[in-house]
Design an enzyme around this catalytic site. Structure first.
Site, PDB file in Angstrom:
ATOM      1  N   ALA A   1       0.766  -1.242   0.000  1.00 38.60           N
ATOM      2  CA  ALA A   1       0.000   0.000   0.000  1.00 38.60           C
ATOM      3  C   ALA A   1       0.801   1.297   0.000  1.00 38.60           C
ATOM      4  O   ALA A   1       0.292   2.324  -0.452  1.00 38.60           O
ATOM      5  CB  ALA A   1      -0.949   0.015   1.206  1.00 38.60           C
ATOM      6  N   ALA A   2       2.020   1.320   0.533  1.00 36.49           N
ATOM      7  CA  ALA A   2       2.739   2.586   0.676  1.00 36.49           C
ATOM      8  C   ALA A   2       3.026   3.215  -0.690  1.00 36.49           C
ATOM      9  O   ALA A   2       3.251   2.490  -1.669  1.00 36.49           O
ATOM     10  CB  ALA A   2       4.047   2.364   1.432  1.00 36.49           C
ATOM     11  N   PRO A   3       2.991   4.549  -0.763  1.00 40.83           N
ATOM     12  CA  PRO A   3       2.791   5.526   0.324  1.00 40.83           C
ATOM     13  C   PRO A   3       1.342   5.765   0.731  1.00 40.83           C
ATOM     14  O   PRO A   3       1.089   6.498   1.667  1.00 40.83           O
ATOM     15  CB  PRO A   3       3.394   6.809  -0.255  1.00 40.83           C
ATOM     16  CG  PRO A   3       3.152   6.688  -1.726  1.00 40.83           C
ATOM     17  CD  PRO A   3       3.318   5.227  -2.043  1.00 40.83           C
ATOM     18  N   GLY A   4       0.373   5.188  -0.015  1.00 41.75           N
ATOM     19  CA  GLY A   4      -1.000   5.259   0.448  1.00 41.75           C
ATOM     20  C   GLY A   4      -1.994   5.960  -0.449  1.00 41.75           C
ATOM     21  O   GLY A   4      -3.167   6.073  -0.091  1.00 41.75           O
ATOM     22  N   GLY A   5      -1.581   6.436  -1.615  1.00 41.71           N
ATOM     23  CA  GLY A   5      -2.510   7.144  -2.493  1.00 41.71           C
ATOM     24  C   GLY A   5      -3.706   6.296  -2.887  1.00 41.71           C
ATOM     25  O   GLY A   5      -4.851   6.747  -2.841  1.00 41.71           O
ATOM     26  N   LYS A   6      -3.452   5.054  -3.266  1.00 37.17           N
ATOM     27  CA  LYS A   6      -4.550   4.163  -3.650  1.00 37.17           C
ATOM     28  C   LYS A   6      -5.373   3.759  -2.430  1.00 37.17           C
ATOM     29  O   LYS A   6      -6.593   3.571  -2.522  1.00 37.17           O
ATOM     30  CB  LYS A   6      -3.996   2.949  -4.386  1.00 37.17           C
ATOM     31  CG  LYS A   6      -3.283   3.298  -5.705  1.00 37.17           C
ATOM     32  CD  LYS A   6      -2.687   2.070  -6.350  1.00 37.17           C
ATOM     33  CE  LYS A   6      -1.967   2.426  -7.657  1.00 37.17           C
ATOM     34  NZ  LYS A   6      -0.746   3.232  -7.421  1.00 37.17           N
TER      35      LYS A   6
ATOM     36  N   CYS B   1       3.305  -0.218 -12.392  1.00 39.41           N
ATOM     37  CA  CYS B   1       3.629   0.993 -13.151  1.00 39.41           C
ATOM     38  C   CYS B   1       4.795   0.702 -14.106  1.00 39.41           C
ATOM     39  O   CYS B   1       5.751   1.471 -14.191  1.00 39.41           O
ATOM     40  CB  CYS B   1       3.947   2.164 -12.222  1.00 39.41           C
ATOM     41  SG  CYS B   1       5.301   1.866 -11.064  1.00 39.41           S
TER      42      CYS B   1
END
Length: 460
Positions: A110-115, A231
């Site tokens: 998950a990091a940094p957490g945008g999604k 990505c």
């Protein structure tokens, strides 16, 4: 930009006649995006308040392009958690997963957490979001973003994916696997990544991705859905990875698969695939909001002194000893763990053996029989709670003097307003009724409670 020759040869074979357009995209300025935080306001409301945003991002219901010269990260609204700055293509995976309020969702890498924040906005204050990252420092950044942007129903873990299945079992309705990858789609954004690229590195990531994906079937409930994303452009990490997964787990079905190329869209490179587990359950799975709580040992209950401290704090801020309970999400309880007062979901299984950074919404601590609110409590409060507060400092973003005072608060300075005195106790500091944090009244002063690690730094 200098790109590795082996990478360029690979892209030319992969793209064929599209290769010249792809190569030309590296000479075009990259695009930047931000996303309205649906926990705080609608995209339309954000557009009225933040004039730097431009046209909507087509594949994101709450995303907008903006010009990089505008620096939206230096606006006080950003510190109030009204929007998150995110690469436009990176907004697609959470959109495709499309969780609903009340569901149990896992963001595995998950990091940094945008999604994660995007998933949290879809859940609202209902259901449960478990976010995890293997790297300790990245997991700390993840926790900071979860708290800064007002997510209250999240659990933050720092674990290997393989350790989660024995604890959770087939717990989750939906899982996002934004896998670590060779990052070819980020070369334009972060040119230094191109220097570390090699075919051997691609192979290394393929192995890691396979290990992570192998944990998904044991974590997903029958009929659940998973989105896999990277990505990078490499077929070995994308289409071939999906083919391999479906070969090993034939009860999964590929629902949708998309490629984002920088010469096709206003964004960087991304690959996204959505799969569904078609395993038939023995009996119909009840709706998420009708499920029974997980069997677990009783949580540490609040002692009478802690209850009184919370009541006194509520009386200070809202003029009512019990109203603080109204701001707690449904489906949970307030407990104490090692001096920390938290709201925790009753659906959460025992987390013994896992590295837990946060097991729920951190409300604060009790020191000398007095409650000390956490920054996460302020940022997680709904606007209705801010408007109802009787002991607060509400600043208007459109007022130059108020905006200056907000910046002083975000820098960590003690606050003073001419002709105004401040009652003893905690005051909620807000910007247009969006909570920023806490300050403590002391007659002519408000002592700053904004945490050092979150503060505005001039020149950034």
């Amino acid at each position: 930009m200098k790109l590795p020759a082996a990478f360029l040869n690979k892209m030319e074979k992969l793209l064929g006649q599209d290769y010249p357009q792809f190569l030309q995209s590296y000479a075009v300025p990259r695009t930047a995006g931000l996303r309205a935080n649906g926990l705080k306001l609608t995209p339309e409301e954000l557009k009225k308040r933040l004039h730097v945003i431009e046209e909507p991002i087509p594949w994101s219901r709450d995303g907008y392009y903006y010009s990089e010269v505008t620096r939206p990260a230096k606006h006080p609204y950003y510190y109030a958690g009204l929007y998150y700055i995110q690469e436009p293509s990176a907004m697609l995976p959470a959109e495709l997963l499309h969780p609903s309020p009340g569901e149990r969702v896992l963001d595995l890498c998950a990091a940094p957490g945008g999604k994660s924040l995007q998933l949290a906005a879809r859940l609202g204050r209902e259901g449960l979001l478990v976010v995890n990252d293997l790297q300790p420092q990245r997991a700390k950044v993840l926790l900071k973003n979860i708290e800064r942007f007002g997510v209250v129903n999240a659990i933050v873990l720092n674990e290997s994916p393989q350790h989660l299945a024995p604890v959770f079992g087939e717990f989750f309705d939906k899982i996002l696997v934004d896998a670590p990858c060779s990052g070819e789609g980020m070369f334009r954004k972060e040119p230094d990544m191109a220097k570390d690229w090699s075919e051997e590195a691609v192979d290394k990531y393929v192995g890691w991705q396979q290990e992570i994906l192998a944990t998904v079937p044991s974590l997903l409930k029958p009929g659940g859905e998973v989105v896999y994303s990277t990505c990078t452009f490499s077929p070995e990490e994308n289409e071939q990875q999906m083919e391999n997964f479906l070969t090993h787990y034939p009860h999964f079905e590929l629902i949708e698969q998309k490629r984002m190329w920088p010469h096709w869209v206003k964004g960087e490179g991304h690959f996204v695939a959505k799969l569904k587990d078609n395993t038939a359950s023995e009996k119909e799975t009840p709706p998420a909001d009708k499920r029974k709580a997980s069997k677990k040992q009783p949580n540490p209950t609040l002692d009478e002194a802690t209850k009184q401290a919370l009541a006194d704090f509520s009386q200070q801020v809202w003029g009512n000893k019990k109203i603080w309970q109204e701001w707690m999400p449904r489906g949970g309880q307030v407990i104490e763990r090692a001096g920390h007062i938290l709201w925790e979901s009753i659906a959460l299984p025992p987390l013994r053996g896992l590295k837990v950074l946060r097991s729920g919404w951190l409300l604060g601590t009790v020191e000398r029989k007095r409650f000390r609110p956490s920054p996460a409590l302020a940022l997680g409060l709904p606007v209705e709670a801010a408007k109802a507060a009787v002991q607060k400092l509400n600043l208007a973003a459109g007022n130059e003097a108020d905006c200056s005072l907000a910046l002083r608060y975000l820098r960590g300075e003690t606050l003073q307003q001419e002709g105004r005195t401040w009652a003893k106790g905690w005051h909620l500091v807000c910007l247009d009724h969006f909570p920023l944090g806490w300050a403590k009244g002391d007659g002519n002063w408000l002592k700053n409670g904004f945490p050092p690690g979150w503060r505005w730094i001039d020149g950034d």
